[in-house]
Design a protein around this motif. Structure first.
Motif, PDB file in Angstrom:
ATOM      1  N   ARG A 139       9.292   4.087   3.254  1.00 35.63           N
ATOM      2  CA  ARG A 139       9.132   5.218   2.557  1.00 35.63           C
ATOM      3  C   ARG A 139       9.248   4.685   0.932  1.00 35.63           C
ATOM      4  O   ARG A 139       8.759   5.452  -0.037  1.00 35.63           O
ATOM      5  CB  ARG A 139      10.027   6.421   2.678  1.00 35.63           C
ATOM      6  CG  ARG A 139      10.033   6.968   3.933  1.00 35.63           C
ATOM      7  CD  ARG A 139       8.368   7.526   4.262  1.00 35.63           C
ATOM      8  NE  ARG A 139       8.319   8.517   5.390  1.00 35.63           N
ATOM      9  CZ  ARG A 139       8.079   7.735   6.564  1.00 35.63           C
ATOM     10  NH1 ARG A 139       7.913   6.360   6.689  1.00 35.63           N
ATOM     11  NH2 ARG A 139       7.866   8.481   7.660  1.00 35.63           N
ATOM     12  N   ASP A 140       9.770   3.511   0.472  1.00 34.87           N
ATOM     13  CA  ASP A 140       9.813   3.123  -0.680  1.00 34.87           C
ATOM     14  C   ASP A 140       9.834   1.626  -0.857  1.00 34.87           C
ATOM     15  O   ASP A 140       9.918   0.899   0.238  1.00 34.87           O
ATOM     16  CB  ASP A 140      10.884   4.035  -1.638  1.00 34.87           C
ATOM     17  CG  ASP A 140      12.309   3.650  -0.953  1.00 34.87           C
ATOM     18  OD1 ASP A 140      12.690   2.562  -0.607  1.00 34.87           O
ATOM     19  OD2 ASP A 140      13.004   4.692  -0.935  1.00 34.87           O
ATOM     20  N   THR A 172       1.064  -1.155   0.017  1.00 33.51           N
ATOM     21  CA  THR A 172       0.133   0.156  -0.163  1.00 33.51           C
ATOM     22  C   THR A 172       0.978   1.321   0.003  1.00 33.51           C
ATOM     23  O   THR A 172       1.777   1.216   0.979  1.00 33.51           O
ATOM     24  CB  THR A 172      -0.951  -0.005   1.316  1.00 33.51           C
ATOM     25  OG1 THR A 172      -1.753  -0.949   1.430  1.00 33.51           O
ATOM     26  CG2 THR A 172      -1.648   1.280   1.240  1.00 33.51           C
ATOM     27  N   LEU A 173       0.617   2.311  -0.835  1.00 32.99           N
ATOM     28  CA  LEU A 173       1.218   3.398  -0.788  1.00 32.99           C
ATOM     29  C   LEU A 173       0.357   4.373  -0.458  1.00 32.99           C
ATOM     30  O   LEU A 173      -0.722   4.582  -0.953  1.00 32.99           O
ATOM     31  CB  LEU A 173       1.705   3.753  -2.275  1.00 32.99           C
ATOM     32  CG  LEU A 173       2.503   5.174  -2.481  1.00 32.99           C
ATOM     33  CD1 LEU A 173       3.714   5.131  -1.719  1.00 32.99           C
ATOM     34  CD2 LEU A 173       2.900   5.412  -3.788  1.00 32.99           C
ATOM     35  N   GLU A 192       3.478  12.851   4.620  1.00 33.55           N
ATOM     36  CA  GLU A 192       4.420  12.039   4.237  1.00 33.55           C
ATOM     37  C   GLU A 192       4.034  10.766   3.405  1.00 33.55           C
ATOM     38  O   GLU A 192       2.925  10.416   3.989  1.00 33.55           O
ATOM     39  CB  GLU A 192       5.297  11.468   5.118  1.00 33.55           C
ATOM     40  CG  GLU A 192       6.077  12.728   6.134  1.00 33.55           C
ATOM     41  CD  GLU A 192       7.235  11.924   7.088  1.00 33.55           C
ATOM     42  OE1 GLU A 192       7.742  11.056   6.975  1.00 33.55           O
ATOM     43  OE2 GLU A 192       7.204  12.741   8.286  1.00 33.55           O
ATOM     44  N   GLU A 193       4.449  10.449   2.424  1.00 33.76           N
ATOM     45  CA  GLU A 193       4.144   9.256   1.640  1.00 33.76           C
ATOM     46  C   GLU A 193       4.735   8.039   2.271  1.00 33.76           C
ATOM     47  O   GLU A 193       5.861   7.985   2.738  1.00 33.76           O
ATOM     48  CB  GLU A 193       4.928   9.301   0.280  1.00 33.76           C
ATOM     49  CG  GLU A 193       4.193   8.670  -0.782  1.00 33.76           C
ATOM     50  CD  GLU A 193       4.794   8.795  -2.219  1.00 33.76           C
ATOM     51  OE1 GLU A 193       5.879   8.275  -2.366  1.00 33.76           O
ATOM     52  OE2 GLU A 193       4.002   9.567  -2.956  1.00 33.76           O
ATOM     53  N   ALA A 207       2.576   5.418  12.211  1.00 34.64           N
ATOM     54  CA  ALA A 207       3.804   5.408  11.316  1.00 34.64           C
ATOM     55  C   ALA A 207       4.559   6.630  12.192  1.00 34.64           C
ATOM     56  O   ALA A 207       4.306   7.777  12.472  1.00 34.64           O
ATOM     57  CB  ALA A 207       3.352   6.047   9.770  1.00 34.64           C
ATOM     58  N   LEU A 208       5.864   6.279  11.954  1.00 33.05           N
ATOM     59  CA  LEU A 208       6.785   7.193  12.564  1.00 33.05           C
ATOM     60  C   LEU A 208       7.281   8.019  11.585  1.00 33.05           C
ATOM     61  O   LEU A 208       7.453   7.805  10.283  1.00 33.05           O
ATOM     62  CB  LEU A 208       8.058   6.518  13.072  1.00 33.05           C
ATOM     63  CG  LEU A 208       7.994   5.521  14.307  1.00 33.05           C
ATOM     64  CD1 LEU A 208       9.328   4.782  14.509  1.00 33.05           C
ATOM     65  CD2 LEU A 208       7.955   6.563  15.707  1.00 33.05           C
ATOM     66  N   PRO A 209       7.303   9.522  12.113  1.00 35.74           N
ATOM     67  CA  PRO A 209       7.599  10.404  10.859  1.00 35.74           C
ATOM     68  C   PRO A 209       9.097  10.101  10.424  1.00 35.74           C
ATOM     69  O   PRO A 209      10.058   9.586  11.141  1.00 35.74           O
ATOM     70  CB  PRO A 209       7.499  11.872  11.524  1.00 35.74           C
ATOM     71  CG  PRO A 209       7.728  11.502  13.217  1.00 35.74           C
ATOM     72  CD  PRO A 209       7.206   9.982  13.113  1.00 35.74           C
ATOM     73  N   ASP A 210       9.582  10.879   9.516  1.00 35.91           N
ATOM     74  CA  ASP A 210      10.697  10.601   8.782  1.00 35.91           C
ATOM     75  C   ASP A 210      11.912  10.705   9.724  1.00 35.91           C
ATOM     76  O   ASP A 210      12.839  10.177   9.656  1.00 35.91           O
ATOM     77  CB  ASP A 210      10.867  11.666   7.453  1.00 35.91           C
ATOM     78  CG  ASP A 210      12.165  10.976   6.495  1.00 35.91           C
ATOM     79  OD1 ASP A 210      12.140  10.095   6.256  1.00 35.91           O
ATOM     80  OD2 ASP A 210      12.796  11.754   6.278  1.00 35.91           O
ATOM     81  N   GLY A 211      11.889  11.743  10.408  1.00 37.23           N
ATOM     82  CA  GLY A 211      12.967  12.195  11.211  1.00 37.23           C
ATOM     83  C   GLY A 211      13.133  11.107  12.361  1.00 37.23           C
ATOM     84  O   GLY A 211      14.294  11.279  13.244  1.00 37.23           O
ATOM     85  N   HIS A 212      12.341  10.218  12.890  1.00 40.20           N
ATOM     86  CA  HIS A 212      12.354   9.283  13.970  1.00 40.20           C
ATOM     87  C   HIS A 212      12.306   8.080  13.539  1.00 40.20           C
ATOM     88  O   HIS A 212      12.273   7.040  14.448  1.00 40.20           O
ATOM     89  CB  HIS A 212      11.333   9.816  15.032  1.00 40.20           C
ATOM     90  CG  HIS A 212      11.611  11.124  15.502  1.00 40.20           C
ATOM     91  ND1 HIS A 212      10.828  12.156  15.175  1.00 40.20           N
ATOM     92  CD2 HIS A 212      12.084  11.549  16.625  1.00 40.20           C
ATOM     93  CE1 HIS A 212      11.325  13.303  15.879  1.00 40.20           C
ATOM     94  NE2 HIS A 212      11.960  12.922  16.876  1.00 40.20           N
TER      95      HIS A 212
END
Length: 327
Positions: free
Chosen positions: A275-276, A11-12, A264-265, A142-147
């Motif tokens: 993320r990808d 799932t994206l 965020e994606e 979901a953890l954010p990108d910085g964490h």
């Protein structure tokens, strides 16, 4: 909780934006988790056009009557997670949680159990001998990108703050509600609460208009934002609400979740939030190769108990956008 589907869909989750106030129902679906015990749950998040509510990206109801088709205990063997926090909130029964950061605790009703996977963690969940069957909710954040690559850790909170109003009691699991704030560590603005409303009650709960919200009734009947609800479907409430009007003739209990629309994606597959596609492939390979530094071992389990990762599907991901407001 593990997603044991042997062929999980990728799932994206595209970045969200505030749709304004809505009242949209999403049905629960029975999801077989697979394995020899035939464990299954009722899942209301993610949905095809609602992959997240704030940073909440997964919501399962587990327990009686959704236990197992075999009658065996719904034990979940060691399995991995990345990029998320798991929130376990039991209503009944006990669960034994063990993980690769050496946690070994009993999860009981009234206690918040929050596991932060960061770059990687492994855990198991077993029934407790002679204890009643478990029933409750498990959610992922979901953890954010910085964490999302922080060190894994586990928290258990036995005392949680409560907001009360005439005929209403709200246990604040995470974040803040009506000026009451949970001690649990979170990494993105959100809220989660377990709310009980007494029979013949009308009440109003203040909300943050910058958050989006959703509500899941688990007992009784509750009318929220003009929609009568019984256990089963998820009511998505959208954004731009200063408060939520509630009422109940018979009394009821529900979970309220909310947060800032995710900017965020995300890619979700099996037990991984990334993320990808490449991150998913790498995490799967590390689990299958028994990368001890990333996922670690769990005391009391043998290597043959580890749940193997499903095969990766062919191809790469395609965006899955939310349905526009009003469609």
């Amino acid at each position: 909780m593990s997603d044991l589907d042997p062929y999980p869909a990728e799932t994206l989750c595209e970045p969200g934006s505030g749709p304004g106030p809505v009242a949209r129902l999403y049905p629960a679906r029975e999801v077989p988790l697979g394995g020899v015990r035939g464990t299954y749950v009722e899942r209301t998040l993610p949905q095809r056009d609602l992959p997240t509510v704030g940073a909440w990206c997964f919501l399962d109801y587990f327990g009686v009557p959704t236990v197992t088709v075999t009658g065996a205990p719904p034990d979940i063997d060691p399995h991995p997670h990345i990029g998320l926090q798991t929130v376990t909130w039991p209503f009944e029964g006990m669960i034994r949680h063990r993980d690769s950061v050496r946690s070994d605790v009993r999860i009981e009703p009234g206690q918040l159990n929050l596991m932060t996977s960061g770059r990687g963690i492994a855990h198991s969940e077993y029934t407790v001998p002679d204890a009643p069957a478990g029933r409750g909710l498990q959610l992922w954040i979901a953890l954010p990108d910085g964490h999302r690559d922080i060190a894994p850790h586990f928290e258990q909170h036995r005392e949680l703050p409560v907001h009360t109003a005439p005929g209403l009691r709200a246990v604040v699991l995470l974040g803040s509600l009506a000026g009451v704030t949970s001690p649990a560590i979170i990494y993105t603005p959100l809220v989660g609460a377990d709310i009980e409303i007494e029979p013949a009650t009308a009440a109003t709960v203040p909300l943050d208009p910058g958050f989006e919200y959703a509500l899941l009734v688990v007992e009784g009947t509750v009318t929220a934002a003009g929609t009568e609800l019984t256990p089963g479907p998820l009511l998505y409430l959208g954004t731009d609400r200063d408060d939520l009007e509630l009422s109940s003739d018979s009394g009821g209990r529900f979970a309220l979740i909310g947060g800032e629309p995710l900017a965020e994606e995300l890619v979700m597959w099996w037990n991984f939030v990334a993320r990808d596609h490449a991150e998913i492939v790498a995490a799967r390979a590390d689990w299958e190769s028994h990368d001890i530094e990333r996922f670690g071992d769990i005391a009391g389990h043998t290597p043959d108990q580890r749940i193997p990762a499903p095969p990766m599907p062919g191809g790469h991901l395609k965006p899955r956008a939310r349905r526009p407001h009003g469609d």
